[in-house]
Design a protein around this motif. Structure first.
Motif, PDB file in Angstrom:
ATOM      1  N   GLU A 371      74.334  -7.975  41.373  1.00 57.90           N
ATOM      2  CA  GLU A 371      75.110  -6.878  40.792  1.00 57.90           C
ATOM      3  C   GLU A 371      74.282  -6.232  39.688  1.00 57.90           C
ATOM      4  OE1 GLU A 371      79.284  -6.191  38.294  1.00 57.90           O
ATOM      5  OE2 GLU A 371      78.894  -8.113  39.333  1.00 57.90           O
ATOM      6  N   LEU A 372      74.162  -4.907  39.755  1.00 51.25           N
ATOM      7  CA  LEU A 372      73.355  -4.172  38.791  1.00 51.25           C
ATOM      8  C   LEU A 372      74.239  -3.384  37.835  1.00 51.25           C
ATOM      9  CD1 LEU A 372      70.519  -2.770  41.107  1.00 51.25           C
ATOM     10  CD2 LEU A 372      70.673  -4.991  39.965  1.00 51.25           C
ATOM     11  N   GLY A 373      73.830  -3.359  36.573  1.00 48.98           N
ATOM     12  CA  GLY A 373      74.582  -2.594  35.587  1.00 48.98           C
ATOM     13  C   GLY A 373      74.375  -1.105  35.717  1.00 48.98           C
ATOM     14  N   LEU A 374      73.322  -0.679  36.432  1.00 47.40           N
ATOM     15  CA  LEU A 374      73.035   0.732  36.642  1.00 47.40           C
ATOM     16  C   LEU A 374      73.327   1.084  38.088  1.00 47.40           C
ATOM     17  CD1 LEU A 374      69.655   1.055  34.683  1.00 47.40           C
ATOM     18  CD2 LEU A 374      71.998   1.254  33.831  1.00 47.40           C
ATOM     19  N   ALA A 375      74.103   2.152  38.289  1.00 43.09           N
ATOM     20  CA  ALA A 375      74.543   2.535  39.624  1.00 43.09           C
ATOM     21  C   ALA A 375      73.451   3.293  40.358  1.00 43.09           C
ATOM     22  CB  ALA A 375      75.811   3.387  39.526  1.00 43.09           C
ATOM     23  N   GLY A 376      73.580   3.342  41.682  1.00 43.47           N
ATOM     24  CA  GLY A 376      72.649   4.099  42.505  1.00 43.47           C
ATOM     25  C   GLY A 376      71.716   3.196  43.284  1.00 43.47           C
ATOM     26  N   ALA A 377      71.512   3.529  44.556  1.00 44.58           N
ATOM     27  CA  ALA A 377      70.645   2.712  45.406  1.00 44.58           C
ATOM     28  C   ALA A 377      69.210   2.699  44.893  1.00 44.58           C
ATOM     29  CB  ALA A 377      70.693   3.242  46.842  1.00 44.58           C
ATOM     30  N   HIS A 378      68.785   3.792  44.234  1.00 43.96           N
ATOM     31  CA  HIS A 378      67.403   3.856  43.746  1.00 43.96           C
ATOM     32  C   HIS A 378      67.144   2.862  42.619  1.00 43.96           C
ATOM     33  CE1 HIS A 378      69.876   6.526  41.308  1.00 43.96           C
ATOM     34  NE2 HIS A 378      68.983   6.444  40.346  1.00 43.96           N
ATOM     35  N   GLN A 379      68.206   2.344  41.995  1.00 39.54           N
ATOM     36  CA  GLN A 379      68.010   1.363  40.920  1.00 39.54           C
ATOM     37  C   GLN A 379      67.610  -0.004  41.453  1.00 39.54           C
ATOM     38  OE1 GLN A 379      67.740   2.014  37.900  1.00 39.54           O
ATOM     39  NE2 GLN A 379      68.879   3.890  37.464  1.00 39.54           N
ATOM     40  N   ARG A 380      67.740  -0.227  42.745  1.00 37.43           N
ATOM     41  CA  ARG A 380      67.394  -1.541  43.296  1.00 37.43           C
ATOM     42  C   ARG A 380      65.891  -1.808  43.204  1.00 37.43           C
ATOM     43  NH1 ARG A 380      71.108  -4.403  45.963  1.00 37.43           N
ATOM     44  NH2 ARG A 380      69.600  -5.343  47.406  1.00 37.43           N
ATOM     45  N   SER A 381      65.073  -0.781  43.445  1.00 43.34           N
ATOM     46  CA  SER A 381      63.624  -0.995  43.308  1.00 43.34           C
ATOM     47  C   SER A 381      63.251  -1.182  41.843  1.00 43.34           C
ATOM     48  CB  SER A 381      62.848   0.173  43.908  1.00 43.34           C
ATOM     49  OG  SER A 381      63.070   1.367  43.184  1.00 43.34           O
ATOM     50  N   ASN A 382      63.955  -0.498  40.943  1.00 42.44           N
ATOM     51  CA  ASN A 382      63.704  -0.696  39.513  1.00 42.44           C
ATOM     52  C   ASN A 382      64.047  -2.119  39.092  1.00 42.44           C
ATOM     53  OD1 ASN A 382      62.960   2.016  39.248  1.00 42.44           O
ATOM     54  ND2 ASN A 382      65.037   2.660  38.782  1.00 42.44           N
ATOM     55  N   ALA A 383      65.153  -2.638  39.619  1.00 43.83           N
ATOM     56  CA  ALA A 383      65.566  -4.002  39.288  1.00 43.83           C
ATOM     57  C   ALA A 383      64.567  -5.018  39.834  1.00 43.83           C
ATOM     58  CB  ALA A 383      66.964  -4.271  39.838  1.00 43.83           C
ATOM     59  N   ALA A 384      64.050  -4.790  41.054  1.00 45.42           N
ATOM     60  CA  ALA A 384      63.067  -5.713  41.637  1.00 45.42           C
ATOM     61  C   ALA A 384      61.797  -5.756  40.791  1.00 45.42           C
ATOM     62  CB  ALA A 384      62.748  -5.284  43.069  1.00 45.42           C
ATOM     63  N   LEU A 385      61.346  -4.592  40.315  1.00 41.06           N
ATOM     64  CA  LEU A 385      60.159  -4.552  39.463  1.00 41.06           C
ATOM     65  C   LEU A 385      60.433  -5.257  38.139  1.00 41.06           C
ATOM     66  CD1 LEU A 385      57.322  -3.646  38.774  1.00 41.06           C
ATOM     67  CD2 LEU A 385      58.224  -1.373  38.229  1.00 41.06           C
ATOM     68  N   ALA A 386      61.617  -5.053  37.574  1.00 40.77           N
ATOM     69  CA  ALA A 386      61.967  -5.709  36.309  1.00 40.77           C
ATOM     70  C   ALA A 386      61.969  -7.225  36.454  1.00 40.77           C
ATOM     71  CB  ALA A 386      63.327  -5.214  35.829  1.00 40.77           C
ATOM     72  N   LEU A 387      62.466  -7.734  37.583  1.00 45.30           N
ATOM     73  CA  LEU A 387      62.466  -9.181  37.810  1.00 45.30           C
ATOM     74  C   LEU A 387      61.043  -9.732  37.809  1.00 45.30           C
ATOM     75  CD1 LEU A 387      65.218  -9.567  40.589  1.00 45.30           C
ATOM     76  CD2 LEU A 387      65.301 -10.547  38.279  1.00 45.30           C
ATOM     77  N   GLN A 388      60.135  -9.040  38.491  1.00 46.94           N
ATOM     78  CA  GLN A 388      58.748  -9.507  38.539  1.00 46.94           C
ATOM     79  C   GLN A 388      58.102  -9.471  37.161  1.00 46.94           C
ATOM     80  OE1 GLN A 388      57.252 -10.965  40.892  1.00 46.94           O
ATOM     81  NE2 GLN A 388      58.124 -10.348  42.854  1.00 46.94           N
ATOM     82  N   LEU A 389      58.343  -8.405  36.400  1.00 47.59           N
ATOM     83  CA  LEU A 389      57.758  -8.295  35.067  1.00 47.59           C
ATOM     84  C   LEU A 389      58.286  -9.386  34.144  1.00 47.59           C
ATOM     85  CD1 LEU A 389      57.903  -4.404  34.556  1.00 47.59           C
ATOM     86  CD2 LEU A 389      55.926  -5.790  35.210  1.00 47.59           C
ATOM     87  N   ALA A 390      59.603  -9.618  34.194  1.00 51.05           N
ATOM     88  CA  ALA A 390      60.201 -10.632  33.320  1.00 51.05           C
ATOM     89  C   ALA A 390      59.701 -12.024  33.687  1.00 51.05           C
ATOM     90  CB  ALA A 390      61.727 -10.570  33.419  1.00 51.05           C
ATOM     91  N   ARG A 391      59.672 -12.304  34.986  1.00 47.57           N
ATOM     92  CA  ARG A 391      59.226 -13.638  35.403  1.00 47.57           C
ATOM     93  C   ARG A 391      57.761 -13.879  35.029  1.00 47.57           C
ATOM     94  NH1 ARG A 391      57.003 -15.944  40.986  1.00 47.57           N
ATOM     95  NH2 ARG A 391      57.779 -18.065  40.886  1.00 47.57           N
ATOM     96  N   THR A 392      56.912 -12.867  35.253  1.00 44.50           N
ATOM     97  CA  THR A 392      55.497 -13.017  34.919  1.00 44.50           C
ATOM     98  C   THR A 392      55.314 -13.215  33.423  1.00 44.50           C
ATOM     99  OG1 THR A 392      54.906 -11.643  36.824  1.00 44.50           O
ATOM    100  CG2 THR A 392      53.240 -11.929  35.105  1.00 44.50           C
ATOM    101  N   TRP A 393      56.050 -12.466  32.617  1.00 40.26           N
ATOM    102  CA  TRP A 393      55.941 -12.628  31.167  1.00 40.26           C
ATOM    103  C   TRP A 393      56.331 -14.053  30.766  1.00 40.26           C
ATOM    104  CZ3 TRP A 393      58.319 -14.185  26.810  1.00 40.26           C
ATOM    105  CH2 TRP A 393      57.786 -13.765  25.590  1.00 40.26           C
ATOM    106  N   LEU A 394      57.431 -14.542  31.324  1.00 40.31           N
ATOM    107  CA  LEU A 394      57.892 -15.888  30.984  1.00 40.31           C
ATOM    108  C   LEU A 394      56.862 -16.942  31.395  1.00 40.31           C
ATOM    109  CD1 LEU A 394      61.605 -15.429  32.066  1.00 40.31           C
ATOM    110  CD2 LEU A 394      60.832 -15.870  29.727  1.00 40.31           C
TER     111      LEU A 394
END
Length: 667
Positions: A371-394
């Motif tokens: 579930e995404l806090g930001l609406a719109g199908a285009h936000q799914r690719s943004n969320a996928a990139l955010a997951l990779q960035l957060a995981r790599t940083w951690l």
């Protein structure tokens, strides 16, 4: 920055496109004490009918008889001349309205900076900051004389050092550096919320701001306070003043200054990490003095800022890849093939390991949808990139409490790909919650205000407008109707810069708006009392000219459009004939959407809401819009069971609307 300074002047002139700007705060009411007198109706405003009459006859071109090419070309020339004259007349009337209502002249020149030891109110701070903007009259000369971009980066480093900071100090900020054409702010917002859920103290630098400039510098997801903003502003400003070259008035420009100020704030507030969104491009953006980020990201690419970045996807991709650093992992989302090739080549040149993010679906294997806090199908690719960035940083920072990150095998072979596909993984509970809790104002945002629902999205490129239309269709036109009665759909549009307005407006036609409203990004006229919204990079005259041209373009596009869009309802009918809108192929009928121009957002919003939004005052009878479509529309808007308003084309426009619809954001 949203809106610009509004030049005024004395004298008595014709009424602006929407009538008296006295409906905007800060202007005397017509006929009231101190007022220059009642405003005159604008008889010369370009209406859709006027615009249609001003263009050449289309019969010969459409094959329906009429004169030959010679006749058509002569008519076209006469029509173009009449269209230009119509814009000029409308512009003169709008300028006259501002002069008459203001009753005095407002300069677009920035206020003089206070002495370096002066630290007044927060508004004094903002006004001094605004002196660092480039006046519109000088901006074109700056573009023509733009020197070596690499020298500009060196100059940025010099400004940083004059404030007592070295480039090496930025390494302590553990930066996530993100570029892209569309969605880079959303990517940062997702990643910031995820990492904050791990108990980390986050900094977030973004642009532009919507309502207040403090939004650009955030600590733990919140804009820094007015006290903090003033503290760090004067710290940086005074140090730069004290170290100025006597031979040159060398202060950094607005965005450079705020970037330096953000770095100071993040270091002194001792954040655990900072997410830094690139301003424009990447290679020569002033944020690219960052030498050792932890991880980099590239969101979706598109055509934008062509006068700076180039006019092809390949040139733009080259600029974006300029943030890659040796040995620093970077991730990107799916891109056009040639753009991805350029990113790959840039990564290889800079010895940067680049990976392609898997789709968000791959993170959901065996689990419920994220579930995404930001609406719109285009936000799914943004969320996928955010997951990779957060995981790599951690992982790079060896954080405890990361939880087990089980990798999911990629669904496709890596061999033969331009860029290797990063493995998906099962998001932790903190990541799932972070995606769900993300908020990012002005992007696919819905504000229900009684019978009026505002749909806000700062889309300003062709691909982002397409995504906006899909979101609006899903959110507004395809929802279950909880009422019986008519609906009115209104477009509120403005765009800035060197964008192709006709291309953007054409993409909005399938929404079948009942009215199209065009106005500058100014919340009110004049804007002198609203320092956060002042923008000296644009003039009132150029903004009003753009609106009048957009009005003509919209009307022309409507006339040229043939056929129907079977997935959208029929256009507006009188209230007595309208029932619930049904998503069935309508019977063929002419498309009609009157276009109106207003001199400021306050007037435009009041006309649209007609007193039915509790945050907006009802429009006054004095100085009402003179075009008949406005009075007919006012009746329909007052009687409609629901009003759906899409605000798009510019984040600055969205920011001005938010300022009026949610006053708490200004506090």
């Amino acid at each position: 920055m949203g809106g610009g300074a509004a030049p005024g002047g004395g004298g008595r002139g014709g009424l602006g496109a929407a009538g008296s700007p006295a409906g905007c705060r800060g202007l005397p009411a017509p006929g009231g004490e101190g007022a220059p007198g009642p405003l005159l109706p604008l008889a010369n405003m370009a209406s859709p009918r006027d615009v249609a009459a001003s263009r050449p006859c289309q019969r010969w071109r459409r094959g329906r008889g009429g004169g030959g090419p010679g006749v058509g070309s002569r008519r076209q020339a006469r029509g173009a001349a009449r269209g230009s004259e119509m814009v000029a007349r409308g512009l003169r009337a709008l300028r006259g309205a501002v002069r008459t209502a203001a009753g005095r002249r407002f300069s677009t020149r920035p206020a003089r900076a206070p002495a370096t030891d002066y630290q007044g109110s927060f508004q004094d701070t903002i006004r001094t900051l605004n002196t660092l903007q480039t006046n519109a009259s000088d901006l074109e000369q700056v573009k023509r004389e733009r020197g070596d971009p690499q020298a500009q980066l060196e100059a940025m480093q010099g400004f940083l050092e004059r404030t007592g900071m070295k480039v090496e100090d930025l390494d302590r900020l553990n930066i996530i550096h993100v570029t892209g054409t569309k969605g880079k702010g959303s990517v940062c917002a997702f990643a910031e919320c995820i990492l904050r859920n791990y108990g980390l103290k986050t900094g977030f630098y973004s642009s532009p701001h919507l309502v207040q400039v403090r939004e650009r510098i955030r600590i733990n997801g919140q804009p820094i306070s007015k006290e903090q903003f003033s503290k760090y502003f004067w710290l940086v400003y005074n140090r730069l003043e004290e170290t100025k070259d006597p031979a040159h008035d060398n202060m950094p420009a607005y965005f450079r200054f705020l970037t330096i100020m953000a770095f100071h704030a993040f270091l002194q507030e001792k954040v655990d990490l900072a997410l830094v969104e690139v301003g424009i491009g990447g290679a020569y953006d002033c944020t690219n003095i960052i030498r050792a980020p932890v991880v980099c990201g590239v969101s979706s690419l598109g055509i934008d800022h062509t006068s700076i970045l180039g006019d092809t996807m390949e040139k733009i991709a080259w600029q974006k890849g300029g943030i890659f650093k040796p040995g620093v992992p970077a991730f990107t989302v799916a891109q056009p093939e040639r753009s991805l090739e350029v990113l790959r080549d840039r990564a290889q040149e800079r010895e940067c390991p680049l990976y392609l993010c898997p789709e968000l679906d791959d993170f959901e294997v065996g689990h419920r949808p994220l579930e995404l806090g930001l609406a719109g199908a285009h936000q799914r690719s943004n969320a996928a990139l955010a997951l990779q960035l957060a995981r790599t940083w951690l992982q790079c920072r060896s954080c405890h409490g990361l939880g087990e990150l089980e990798e999911v095998l990629p669904g496709a072979e890596l061999a033969g790909r331009l860029v290797p596909l990063a493995p998906a993984f099962r998001p932790t509970d903190a990541m799932i919650q972070g995606l769900r809790d993300t908020e990012w104002l002005g992007r696919t945002q819905v504000l229900p205000h009684g019978p009026v629902t505002w749909y806000l999205d700062g889309a300003h490129t062709t691909s982002s407008i397409q995504a906006c239309v899909r979101w609006f269709h899903q959110a507004a036109l395809n929802q279950d109707k909880s009422h019986n009665g008519s609906e009115v759909r209104v477009l509120l549009f403005n765009a800035t810069g060197d964008r192709d307005m006709a291309a953007l407006l054409k993409l909005l036609l399938p929404c079948r708006f009942d009215y199209a409203v065009f106005c500058p990004n100014f919340t009110e006229v004049p804007v002198a009392s609203n320092a956060d919204q002042q923008n000296f990079n644009v003039t009132l005259e150029s903004s009003l000219t753009r609106c009048l041209e957009n009005q003509q373009t919209w009307t022309r596009l409507l006339e040229e459009k043939e056929g129907q869009d079977p997935w959208l309802p029929a256009p507006l009918q009188p209230a007595s004939a309208r029932g619930p809108l049904l998503l069935v192929p309508p019977a063929p009928r002419p498309l009609s959407s009157p276009a109106l121009v207003f001199p400021c957002l306050a007037q435009a919003l009041r006309w649209v809401a007609q007193g039915r939004d509790p945050w907006l005052a009802a429009p006054t009878a004095v100085g009402a819009h003179p075009h008949p479509a406005a009075s007919r529309g006012a009746v329909l808007l007052r009687e409609a069971a629901a009003i759906h308003v899409l605000v798009t084309g510019s984040l600055h426009l969205v920011g001005g609307v938010l300022r009026l619809l949610d006053p708490a954001l200004s506090q």
